[in-house]
Design a protein around this motif. Sequence first.
Motif, PDB file in Angstrom:
ATOM      1  N   LEU A 348       0.691  -1.281   0.038  1.00  0.00           N
ATOM      2  CA  LEU A 348      -0.221  -0.026   0.060  1.00  0.00           C
ATOM      3  C   LEU A 348       0.780   1.294   0.064  1.00  0.00           C
ATOM      4  O   LEU A 348       0.513   2.181  -0.712  1.00  0.00           O
ATOM      5  CB  LEU A 348      -0.917   0.106   1.162  1.00  0.00           C
ATOM      6  CG  LEU A 348      -2.065  -0.869   1.154  1.00  0.00           C
ATOM      7  CD1 LEU A 348      -2.862  -1.289   2.531  1.00  0.00           C
ATOM      8  CD2 LEU A 348      -3.136  -0.406   0.085  1.00  0.00           C
ATOM      9  N   ALA A 349       1.774   1.358   0.654  1.00  0.00           N
ATOM     10  CA  ALA A 349       2.950   2.601   0.892  1.00  0.00           C
ATOM     11  C   ALA A 349       3.504   2.558  -0.535  1.00  0.00           C
ATOM     12  O   ALA A 349       3.543   3.749  -1.179  1.00  0.00           O
ATOM     13  CB  ALA A 349       4.197   1.938   1.853  1.00  0.00           C
ATOM     14  N   ARG A 350       3.745   1.465  -1.184  1.00  0.00           N
ATOM     15  CA  ARG A 350       4.568   1.596  -2.516  1.00  0.00           C
ATOM     16  C   ARG A 350       3.354   2.069  -3.532  1.00  0.00           C
ATOM     17  O   ARG A 350       3.793   3.008  -4.379  1.00  0.00           O
ATOM     18  CB  ARG A 350       4.972   0.095  -3.076  1.00  0.00           C
ATOM     19  CG  ARG A 350       6.338  -0.447  -2.081  1.00  0.00           C
ATOM     20  CD  ARG A 350       6.391  -1.884  -2.659  1.00  0.00           C
ATOM     21  NE  ARG A 350       6.670  -2.073  -3.968  1.00  0.00           N
ATOM     22  CZ  ARG A 350       6.215  -3.190  -4.935  1.00  0.00           C
ATOM     23  NH1 ARG A 350       5.603  -4.079  -4.230  1.00  0.00           N
ATOM     24  NH2 ARG A 350       6.540  -3.198  -6.151  1.00  0.00           N
ATOM     25  N   ALA A 351       2.034   1.487  -3.498  1.00  0.00           N
ATOM     26  CA  ALA A 351       1.194   2.176  -4.346  1.00  0.00           C
ATOM     27  C   ALA A 351       0.780   3.540  -4.095  1.00  0.00           C
ATOM     28  O   ALA A 351       0.857   4.200  -5.427  1.00  0.00           O
ATOM     29  CB  ALA A 351      -0.187   1.158  -3.915  1.00  0.00           C
ATOM     30  N   TYR A 352       0.765   3.947  -2.989  1.00  0.00           N
ATOM     31  CA  TYR A 352       0.521   5.407  -2.874  1.00  0.00           C
ATOM     32  C   TYR A 352       1.576   6.486  -3.305  1.00  0.00           C
ATOM     33  O   TYR A 352       1.598   7.391  -3.506  1.00  0.00           O
ATOM     34  CB  TYR A 352      -0.036   5.750  -1.510  1.00  0.00           C
ATOM     35  CG  TYR A 352      -1.177   5.329  -1.196  1.00  0.00           C
ATOM     36  CD1 TYR A 352      -2.247   5.713  -1.853  1.00  0.00           C
ATOM     37  CD2 TYR A 352      -1.672   4.479  -0.097  1.00  0.00           C
ATOM     38  CE1 TYR A 352      -3.802   5.153  -1.702  1.00  0.00           C
ATOM     39  CE2 TYR A 352      -2.909   4.231   0.214  1.00  0.00           C
ATOM     40  CZ  TYR A 352      -4.003   4.382  -0.582  1.00  0.00           C
ATOM     41  OH  TYR A 352      -5.403   3.999  -0.384  1.00  0.00           O
ATOM     42  N   GLY A 353       2.854   5.630  -3.197  1.00  0.00           N
ATOM     43  CA  GLY A 353       4.190   6.410  -3.490  1.00  0.00           C
ATOM     44  C   GLY A 353       4.377   6.576  -4.973  1.00  0.00           C
ATOM     45  O   GLY A 353       4.824   7.652  -5.370  1.00  0.00           O
ATOM     46  N   LEU A 389      13.536   6.814   1.580  1.00  0.00           N
ATOM     47  CA  LEU A 389      14.360   7.762   1.225  1.00  0.00           C
ATOM     48  C   LEU A 389      13.526   8.539   0.152  1.00  0.00           C
ATOM     49  O   LEU A 389      13.731   9.687   0.063  1.00  0.00           O
ATOM     50  CB  LEU A 389      15.771   6.888   0.684  1.00  0.00           C
ATOM     51  CG  LEU A 389      16.883   6.670   1.721  1.00  0.00           C
ATOM     52  CD1 LEU A 389      17.525   5.946   0.987  1.00  0.00           C
ATOM     53  CD2 LEU A 389      17.218   7.531   2.585  1.00  0.00           C
ATOM     54  N   ASP A 390      13.021   7.817  -0.670  1.00  0.00           N
ATOM     55  CA  ASP A 390      12.193   8.568  -1.821  1.00  0.00           C
ATOM     56  C   ASP A 390      11.110   9.589  -0.914  1.00  0.00           C
ATOM     57  O   ASP A 390      11.058  10.946  -1.526  1.00  0.00           O
ATOM     58  CB  ASP A 390      11.582   7.611  -2.850  1.00  0.00           C
ATOM     59  CG  ASP A 390      10.988   8.520  -3.803  1.00  0.00           C
ATOM     60  OD1 ASP A 390      11.648   9.147  -4.652  1.00  0.00           O
ATOM     61  OD2 ASP A 390       9.560   8.287  -3.910  1.00  0.00           O
ATOM     62  N   LEU A 391      10.486   9.103  -0.061  1.00  0.00           N
ATOM     63  CA  LEU A 391       9.401  10.028   0.769  1.00  0.00           C
ATOM     64  C   LEU A 391      10.193  11.024   1.410  1.00  0.00           C
ATOM     65  O   LEU A 391       9.670  12.478   1.324  1.00  0.00           O
ATOM     66  CB  LEU A 391       8.717   9.152   1.503  1.00  0.00           C
ATOM     67  CG  LEU A 391       7.714   8.301   0.996  1.00  0.00           C
ATOM     68  CD1 LEU A 391       7.140   7.328   2.111  1.00  0.00           C
ATOM     69  CD2 LEU A 391       6.453   8.684   0.096  1.00  0.00           C
ATOM     70  N   ASP A 392      11.257  10.904   1.881  1.00  0.00           N
ATOM     71  CA  ASP A 392      12.194  11.920   2.574  1.00  0.00           C
ATOM     72  C   ASP A 392      12.686  13.068   1.427  1.00  0.00           C
ATOM     73  O   ASP A 392      12.585  14.083   1.947  1.00  0.00           O
ATOM     74  CB  ASP A 392      13.445  11.244   3.148  1.00  0.00           C
ATOM     75  CG  ASP A 392      14.207  12.284   3.930  1.00  0.00           C
ATOM     76  OD1 ASP A 392      13.518  13.025   4.838  1.00  0.00           O
ATOM     77  OD2 ASP A 392      15.499  12.567   3.680  1.00  0.00           O
TER      78      ASP A 392
END
Length: 412
Positions: A348-353, A389-392
Amino acid sequence: MDEGSAASSEDQAIGGRVRRVRTRRGLSLDQAAGLAGIGKSYLSKLENGQRRFIRRGLVEDLAQALSCSVADLTGQPYPPPDRDSAEALAALPDIRLALYDTTLDDVPDLPARPVDQLAALATQANTATDETLYTLAGRGLGALLTELHVHAATGDEPTRQAALAALVEACLAAAGMARHLGHLDLAVHAARRGYDAARLSGDPALVAFAAMQRASALSRIGVRRRAGAIRTDALAAVETHADPSASDTRPVEAVGTLYLGDAQLAAREGRGADAEAYLGHAAELAERTGERNFLSFHFGPANVQAWGLAAAVELGNGPVAAERLEGADDVFHALGSATRRGRVHLDLARAYGQAEGGRDGEALRHLDAADRTAPTRVRNDPIARELVLDLDSRARRRVWELDSLKHRLGVA
């Protein structure tokens, strides 16, 4: 397909490894990009850290193109990010020794505990692996593997059959534990031993589940063709035993699980229609079996939905699939294990990312939930490390939850 513009230090490390392997292979950017099915400019940006690695299929594509393992590009295994990881890693040398010092017909002259006792311990180890309790799973697992080999090689027929079945389960635990801790070579070896034991047992369902584990281990090092062939052969062998109306649903569960593996491979190769077809076949069987859990594979409607989400992420359709899954009934409760729930939160985190910043809050929430649900697995996962790291890199201000995740995953 480009997957965003922000790069991370982890990307640069993976990209640097890609560049080193490519040059060692004597391949130009054009040649390597063609083999991986991506554009030359995109590969150049990946190597220079200007694009991120978020799909497992992308890393596998590059590993296959460069004739190397995924670990060669991700840098696994990582230094342990926490005490639990360190304690779990300490069990791997004994597991490795047991598998390399024994075969199914050549065993040391050692006493072995009663096979029923060993079988119960194998189930405990596999259950602990399913709950990401790798320290518990690995405790005594090396000795357990050795003693099961002794019974399988020297016992009478009933003892031998019981030992082979228990050995399959112990190898599932060892392979799963090694894979999630980043020791992919050991995972392949353990999965192969379990598969060989299953074949000796003559149990079609056991062979099929062991084949699924073996194929999964091979996929993680980029060996897709062989992984697909193993699943195809196993599916052909077990389908004749699969009767949804029978009291023994194990063969049906095995068929459905193999379809899920085929869906995953199709999605990672960009074959969306094939992935949907395989998921549809699995869903039909899951409706007949209901929620099952032979050998902790958790086949059933909830797990089919979970695999569907993972496939959608690989195909670049993550946000829509995530909304669909979150709007469904309580999938997390039905999955029933920390490993499965943690995997869904991570997907789900990957999906929303994939919403390129538009839904990073939801991605962060699910990544945090994944880490709290299955910390040892998530903290040793290269995709999870990349995602945090990408979210950061996209965060407009400092966020405590994000800083905490960076520290927990060891990438601060």
